[in-house]
Design a protein around this motif. Structure first.
Motif, PDB file in Angstrom:
ATOM      1  N   ALA A 137       0.820  -1.220   0.000  1.00 19.92           N
ATOM      2  CA  ALA A 137       0.000   0.000   0.000  1.00 19.92           C
ATOM      3  C   ALA A 137       0.851   1.266   0.000  1.00 19.92           C
ATOM      4  CB  ALA A 137      -0.930  -0.008   1.207  1.00 19.92           C
ATOM      5  N   GLY A 138       2.164   1.100  -0.038  1.00 25.60           N
ATOM      6  CA  GLY A 138       3.048   2.255  -0.126  1.00 25.60           C
ATOM      7  C   GLY A 138       3.546   2.802   1.193  1.00 25.60           C
ATOM      8  N   LYS A 139       3.357   2.072   2.289  1.00 23.97           N
ATOM      9  CA  LYS A 139       3.812   2.542   3.586  1.00 23.97           C
ATOM     10  C   LYS A 139       5.337   2.462   3.699  1.00 23.97           C
ATOM     11  CE  LYS A 139      -0.365   3.228   5.169  1.00 23.97           C
ATOM     12  NZ  LYS A 139      -0.876   4.598   5.424  1.00 23.97           N
ATOM     13  N   GLU A 140       5.903   3.382   4.464  1.00 28.98           N
ATOM     14  CA  GLU A 140       7.340   3.403   4.687  1.00 28.98           C
ATOM     15  C   GLU A 140       7.722   2.348   5.729  1.00 28.98           C
ATOM     16  OE1 GLU A 140       9.668   5.171   3.051  1.00 28.98           O
ATOM     17  OE2 GLU A 140       7.997   5.804   1.762  1.00 28.98           O
ATOM     18  N   PRO A 141       8.983   1.878   5.694  1.00 26.60           N
ATOM     19  CA  PRO A 141       9.409   0.833   6.637  1.00 26.60           C
ATOM     20  C   PRO A 141       9.147   1.181   8.097  1.00 26.60           C
ATOM     21  CG  PRO A 141      11.067   1.135   4.946  1.00 26.60           C
ATOM     22  CD  PRO A 141      10.052   2.213   4.739  1.00 26.60           C
ATOM     23  N   GLU A 142       9.383   2.439   8.465  1.00 26.06           N
ATOM     24  CA  GLU A 142       9.167   2.841   9.850  1.00 26.06           C
ATOM     25  C   GLU A 142       7.697   2.700  10.260  1.00 26.06           C
ATOM     26  OE1 GLU A 142      12.846   4.545   8.313  1.00 26.06           O
ATOM     27  OE2 GLU A 142      10.774   4.594   7.579  1.00 26.06           O
ATOM     28  N   GLU A 143       6.791   2.988   9.337  1.00 23.01           N
ATOM     29  CA  GLU A 143       5.364   2.835   9.614  1.00 23.01           C
ATOM     30  C   GLU A 143       4.995   1.365   9.762  1.00 23.01           C
ATOM     31  OE1 GLU A 143       2.695   5.846   7.343  1.00 23.01           O
ATOM     32  OE2 GLU A 143       4.407   5.459   6.019  1.00 23.01           O
ATOM     33  N   VAL A 144       5.589   0.533   8.911  1.00 25.93           N
ATOM     34  CA  VAL A 144       5.318  -0.908   8.959  1.00 25.93           C
ATOM     35  C   VAL A 144       5.798  -1.488  10.285  1.00 25.93           C
ATOM     36  CG1 VAL A 144       5.835  -3.143   7.919  1.00 25.93           C
ATOM     37  CG2 VAL A 144       5.374  -1.159   6.459  1.00 25.93           C
ATOM     38  N   VAL A 145       7.003  -1.111  10.687  1.00 27.60           N
ATOM     39  CA  VAL A 145       7.565  -1.608  11.942  1.00 27.60           C
ATOM     40  C   VAL A 145       6.708  -1.163  13.128  1.00 27.60           C
ATOM     41  CG1 VAL A 145       9.522  -1.413  13.530  1.00 27.60           C
ATOM     42  CG2 VAL A 145       9.921  -1.832  11.093  1.00 27.60           C
ATOM     43  N   GLU A 146       6.233   0.062  13.106  1.00 26.79           N
ATOM     44  CA  GLU A 146       5.380   0.565  14.186  1.00 26.79           C
ATOM     45  C   GLU A 146       4.086  -0.237  14.276  1.00 26.79           C
ATOM     46  OE1 GLU A 146       3.757   2.455  17.343  1.00 26.79           O
ATOM     47  OE2 GLU A 146       5.840   2.509  16.642  1.00 26.79           O
ATOM     48  N   THR A 147       3.494  -0.561  13.127  1.00 23.87           N
ATOM     49  CA  THR A 147       2.266  -1.357  13.132  1.00 23.87           C
ATOM     50  C   THR A 147       2.523  -2.759  13.670  1.00 23.87           C
ATOM     51  OG1 THR A 147       1.355  -0.127  11.258  1.00 23.87           O
ATOM     52  CG2 THR A 147       0.417  -2.297  11.692  1.00 23.87           C
ATOM     53  N   ILE A 148       3.648  -3.349  13.288  1.00 29.45           N
ATOM     54  CA  ILE A 148       3.988  -4.681  13.789  1.00 29.45           C
ATOM     55  C   ILE A 148       4.153  -4.649  15.306  1.00 29.45           C
ATOM     56  CG2 ILE A 148       5.748  -6.488  13.783  1.00 29.45           C
ATOM     57  CD1 ILE A 148       6.213  -5.883  10.839  1.00 29.45           C
ATOM     58  N   ASN A 149       4.797  -3.602  15.813  1.00 30.10           N
ATOM     59  CA  ASN A 149       4.949  -3.476  17.266  1.00 30.10           C
ATOM     60  C   ASN A 149       3.590  -3.392  17.961  1.00 30.10           C
ATOM     61  OD1 ASN A 149       7.769  -3.565  17.373  1.00 30.10           O
ATOM     62  ND2 ASN A 149       7.955  -1.374  16.965  1.00 30.10           N
ATOM     63  N   GLN A 150       2.648  -2.738  17.325  1.00 29.72           N
ATOM     64  CA  GLN A 150       1.297  -2.654  17.889  1.00 29.72           C
ATOM     65  C   GLN A 150       0.612  -4.021  17.857  1.00 29.72           C
ATOM     66  OE1 GLN A 150      -0.669   0.417  15.628  1.00 29.72           O
ATOM     67  NE2 GLN A 150       0.706   2.017  16.354  1.00 29.72           N
ATOM     68  N   LEU A 151       0.833  -4.782  16.784  1.00 30.27           N
ATOM     69  CA  LEU A 151       0.253  -6.122  16.686  1.00 30.27           C
ATOM     70  C   LEU A 151       0.821  -7.052  17.756  1.00 30.27           C
ATOM     71  CD1 LEU A 151       0.226  -6.697  12.816  1.00 30.27           C
ATOM     72  CD2 LEU A 151      -1.771  -6.441  14.301  1.00 30.27           C
ATOM     73  N   ALA A 152       2.105  -6.860  18.073  1.00 29.84           N
ATOM     74  CA  ALA A 152       2.728  -7.695  19.101  1.00 29.84           C
ATOM     75  C   ALA A 152       1.986  -7.573  20.420  1.00 29.84           C
ATOM     76  CB  ALA A 152       4.193  -7.303  19.270  1.00 29.84           C
ATOM     77  N   ALA A 153       1.496  -6.371  20.710  1.00 31.07           N
ATOM     78  CA  ALA A 153       0.762  -6.143  21.960  1.00 31.07           C
ATOM     79  C   ALA A 153      -0.631  -6.751  21.926  1.00 31.07           C
ATOM     80  CB  ALA A 153       0.676  -4.643  22.243  1.00 31.07           C
ATOM     81  N   LYS A 154      -1.109  -7.116  20.730  1.00 34.34           N
ATOM     82  CA  LYS A 154      -2.449  -7.673  20.580  1.00 34.34           C
ATOM     83  C   LYS A 154      -2.416  -9.173  20.270  1.00 34.34           C
ATOM     84  CE  LYS A 154      -4.172  -3.272  18.753  1.00 34.34           C
ATOM     85  NZ  LYS A 154      -4.778  -2.596  17.583  1.00 34.34           N
ATOM     86  N   SER A 155      -1.247  -9.763  20.410  1.00 39.46           N
ATOM     87  CA  SER A 155      -1.083 -11.181  20.088  1.00 39.46           C
ATOM     88  C   SER A 155      -1.175 -12.036  21.342  1.00 39.46           C
ATOM     89  CB  SER A 155       0.268 -11.412  19.407  1.00 39.46           C
ATOM     90  OG  SER A 155       0.333 -10.718  18.178  1.00 39.46           O
ATOM     91  N   HIS A 156      -1.724 -13.218  21.179  1.00 35.95           N
ATOM     92  CA  HIS A 156      -1.943 -14.115  22.319  1.00 35.95           C
ATOM     93  C   HIS A 156      -1.458 -15.522  21.963  1.00 35.95           C
ATOM     94  CE1 HIS A 156      -4.209 -15.243  26.045  1.00 35.95           C
ATOM     95  NE2 HIS A 156      -4.093 -16.434  25.479  1.00 35.95           N
ATOM     96  N   LEU A 157      -0.790 -16.149  22.915  1.00 32.69           N
ATOM     97  CA  LEU A 157      -0.376 -17.542  22.759  1.00 32.69           C
ATOM     98  C   LEU A 157      -0.371 -18.190  24.133  1.00 32.69           C
ATOM     99  CD1 LEU A 157       2.605 -18.853  20.601  1.00 32.69           C
ATOM    100  CD2 LEU A 157       2.021 -19.871  22.794  1.00 32.69           C
ATOM    101  N   SER A 158      -1.178 -19.212  24.302  1.00 36.57           N
ATOM    102  CA  SER A 158      -1.222 -19.977  25.543  1.00 36.57           C
ATOM    103  C   SER A 158      -1.105 -21.456  25.211  1.00 36.57           C
ATOM    104  CB  SER A 158      -2.535 -19.746  26.299  1.00 36.57           C
ATOM    105  OG  SER A 158      -2.616 -18.424  26.799  1.00 36.57           O
TER     106      SER A 158
END
Length: 281
Positions: A137-158
């Protein structure tokens, strides 16, 4: 458009089709038995690992990829015409792989964005998948990394170890705890919190342990969107498939897949372990 590579490790347990589709390069974690070191998915299969684990007199150790292996990969990517790479690795709370990637990135004459997934398994693949969509979608690497960091906080594994025997062998619980667990049929639920694994709950019976994990899934589904769930396992596909069928019966329309856990998890959790993993949006 920039040519972008993804780098991860075998904790993600990605299949070949996913790897090819998303331009992923996978660095193997290793398991060190008394007779030597074995690279996951290269030197031994899941089945071979659990056979060796049963026969081992001393519990094996796990090992991360060497910095030299990382820098060699970065140089290879540059020679293949890639402009940059995002290196998404197993939680730094469990492995030094992410920190090694930081050091290797400083040494390499190639732009690498190391990312701490703060988890393992299924969510790592989702982070790569969503990251690729953002790049498209044309996002810059820094934006992509920031989104991934946000996803990490929303991830669950038990996950629920079938017994505490292997956790005892690997030094994670005492012999008394393992003995009483087996005698009293006590099951523990282990989950990720801020990038490390913690013992969330102790219950009587596997059924109650699964219900505890299912309750966490229901809570996330009530407050957000959980389009898919992975049933994870350590050489227990039958148990994972049974759990999958239960979930599909309760949650119509939910996409559920079954994937193995890294053998590096199996070193501690042991054969027979099952669990759930998802990312909420």
């Amino acid at each position: 458009m920039k040519k972008i590579a993804w780098i991860t490790d075998t904790a993600a347990q990605l299949d070949d089709a996913f790897i090819q589709r998303h331009h992923v390069y996978v660095l193997p974690l290793s398991v060190v038995f008394e007779d030597g070191s074995y690279r996951e998915s290269i030197d031994l299969t899941q089945g071979e690992f659990y056979d060796k684990l049963k026969a081992a007199k001393v519990s094996p150790k796990t090992s991360q990829p060497a910095i030299g292996e990382m820098t060699a990969l970065y140089e290879q990517l540059q020679s293949e015409g890639y402009d940059l790479a995002v290196a998404l690795h197993l939680s730094s709370g469990l492995s030094g792989t992410y920190n090694s990637a930081l050091s290797a990135a400083e040494m390499a004459d190639f732009k690498v964005y190391p990312v701490d997934s703060k988890i393992g398994s299924f969510p790592m693949g989702k982070m790569i998948e969503i990251g690729n969509e953002l790049f498209a979608a044309g996002k810059e690497p820094e934006e992509v990394v920031e989104t991934i960091n946000q996803l990490a906080a929303k991830s669950h594994l038990s996950f629920i170890p079938s017994s505490l025997n292997q956790l005892h062998k690997s030094g994670r619980v005492s012999g008394t705890q393992a003995f009483l667990s087996n005698i009293l049929n006590i099951k523990v639920v282990i989950t990720f919190v801020d990038g490390i694994t913690v013992m969330k709950e102790k219950v009587r019976s596997n059924k109650r342990a699964k219900e505890s994990v299912n309750s966490a899934l229901r809570a996330d589904m009530e407050t957000g969107m959980v389009p898919e769930v992975a049933v994870i396992h350590c050489n227990n596909e039958a148990g994972a498939e049974a759990w999958k069928n239960e979930l599909m019966k309760e949650f119509s329309g939910l996409k559920v897949e079954v994937i193995p856990l890294s053998v590096c998890v199996g070193v501690h959790a042991g054969e027979g372990t099952t669990g759930l993993s998802w990312v909420s949006y």
